[in-house]
Design an enzyme around this catalytic site. Structure first.
Site, PDB file in Angstrom:
ATOM      1  N   LYS A 224       0.808  -1.220   0.000  1.00 24.43           N
ATOM      2  CA  LYS A 224       0.000   0.000   0.000  1.00 24.43           C
ATOM      3  C   LYS A 224       0.840   1.268   0.000  1.00 24.43           C
ATOM      4  O   LYS A 224       2.044   1.244   0.227  1.00 24.43           O
ATOM      5  CB  LYS A 224      -0.996  -0.029   1.166  1.00 24.43           C
ATOM      6  CG  LYS A 224      -2.180  -0.945   0.815  1.00 24.43           C
ATOM      7  CD  LYS A 224      -3.327  -0.843   1.753  1.00 24.43           C
ATOM      8  CE  LYS A 224      -4.458  -1.741   1.213  1.00 24.43           C
ATOM      9  NZ  LYS A 224      -5.541  -1.896   2.165  1.00 24.43           N
ATOM     10  N   ARG A 259      -3.792  -9.748   4.970  1.00 24.96           N
ATOM     11  CA  ARG A 259      -4.278  -9.861   3.587  1.00 24.96           C
ATOM     12  C   ARG A 259      -3.143  -9.410   2.668  1.00 24.96           C
ATOM     13  O   ARG A 259      -2.757  -8.247   2.705  1.00 24.96           O
ATOM     14  CB  ARG A 259      -5.512  -8.981   3.418  1.00 24.96           C
ATOM     15  CG  ARG A 259      -6.131  -9.004   2.034  1.00 24.96           C
ATOM     16  CD  ARG A 259      -7.360  -8.096   1.975  1.00 24.96           C
ATOM     17  NE  ARG A 259      -8.003  -8.113   0.686  1.00 24.96           N
ATOM     18  CZ  ARG A 259      -7.599  -7.385  -0.361  1.00 24.96           C
ATOM     19  NH1 ARG A 259      -6.564  -6.596  -0.241  1.00 24.96           N
ATOM     20  NH2 ARG A 259      -8.237  -7.456  -1.509  1.00 24.96           N
TER      21      ARG A 259
END
Ligand code: PMM
Length: 278
Positions: A224, A259
């Site tokens: 991210k 995740r």
């Protein structure tokens, strides 16, 4: 001490060790994997490879949630993901479906998915609380504000950790009020969703405050933007090192499930890290 709670089970998984959810985006425009799993056959092969590499769950999604992404219809979403879910379920893989649409939730559960993962915390589609309550399946309630199209404008906080905690608690209350069982619920801070890089770092540091809500916590941080900001690495597919470092930190702060895109590497990192604590 390693965080461990051997009594807790969620989605059939004991949470006495960190678990790994592999990301299978069947979309042409996901921000972080560039749509590398496009095409049903490729997606199925990638899902099988993730399970083989040690993923406890494979998370199948057919709608890109990158900031400002175009919305796809539920029909398009289902056309992308249902054949993939059917094939992976036939191989006995535990599947979550990453969707905000109640009709897609229902169709995915019918095709063999067993977990609902909703970035809107079951708030986007008014029918979604009912679908999950009726089915009795486990659900991931993620924190976000607005929608992927509007969320960047809503990244305004006085105290991001306190506000995310309170807003997540509201979604949990809504789920419980709709009849979803307490032991079905997992929470997720939604790093990168209505959060700039600074907010995401603050939430990650304050993860213990969210874990105190008492629900298993899933954290999605793989590749991210905040990893890019901290590492000065612009390319998402070059952020594995930072993702592993942040993932292990999240586990220390109480995350039960990570995740991730890079399943094999994450499983290895967790295995070595755990062994060193013994
Ligand atoms: N992040 C993305 C999509 N779905 N679901 C959960 N529960 N948590 C997340 O952090 C999350 C998610 C966006 O990232 P991707 O495009 O790499 O899948």
């Amino acid at each position: 001490m390693m965080p461990s709670d051997s009594d807790t089970k969620w989605a059939g998984l004991t949470l006495d060790q960190p678990r790994v959810m592999g990301i299978l985006n069947v979309t042409p425009d996901s921000f972080s994997d560039g749509g590398s799993h496009v095409g049903v056959d490729n997606a199925i092969a990638a899902g099988l490879a993730m399970a083989e590499a040690g993923a406890d769950i494979v998370d199948v999604g057919g709608e890109s949630t990158r900031p400002g992404a175009d919305q796809v219809s539920a029909e398009t979403e289902q056309a992308r993901i249902l054949p993939v879910i059917r094939a992976l379920a036939a191989a006995d893989i535990r599947i979550s479906v990453d969707t905000r649409n109640a009709s897609t939730m229902r169709a995915a559960l019918g095709a063999g998915a067993t977990i609902i993962n909703d970035i809107s915390g079951l708030s986007y589609d008014p029918r979604s609380l009912g679908v999950v309550a009726e089915h009795g399946c486990p659900v991931v309630l993620m924190h976000m504000r607005g929608t992927p199209a509007t969320m960047n404008g809503e990244a305004v906080y006085r105290d991001v950790v306190t506000e995310v905690r309170a807003e997540l608690a509201n979604r949990v209350d809504a789920a419980l009020a709709a009849g979803i069982r307490r032991d079905r619920i997992a929470i997720d801070p939604g790093l990168g969703f209505a959060k700039d890089a600074t907010h995401s770092v603050a939430v990650l540091r304050g993860l213990g405050t969210l874990a105190d809500l008492g629900y298993p916590m899933l954290v999605g941080l793989s590749r991210k933007r905040f990893i890019g900001a901290l590492s000065e690495e612009r390319r998402p597919d070059q952020r594995l090192g930072g993702s592993l470092a942040a993932g292990l930190f999240a586990i220390l702060r109480g995350a039960s499930i990570l995740r991730v895109h890079d399943v094999r590497e994450t499983v290895q990192a967790i295995r070595v890290w755990r062994a060193l604590f013994e």
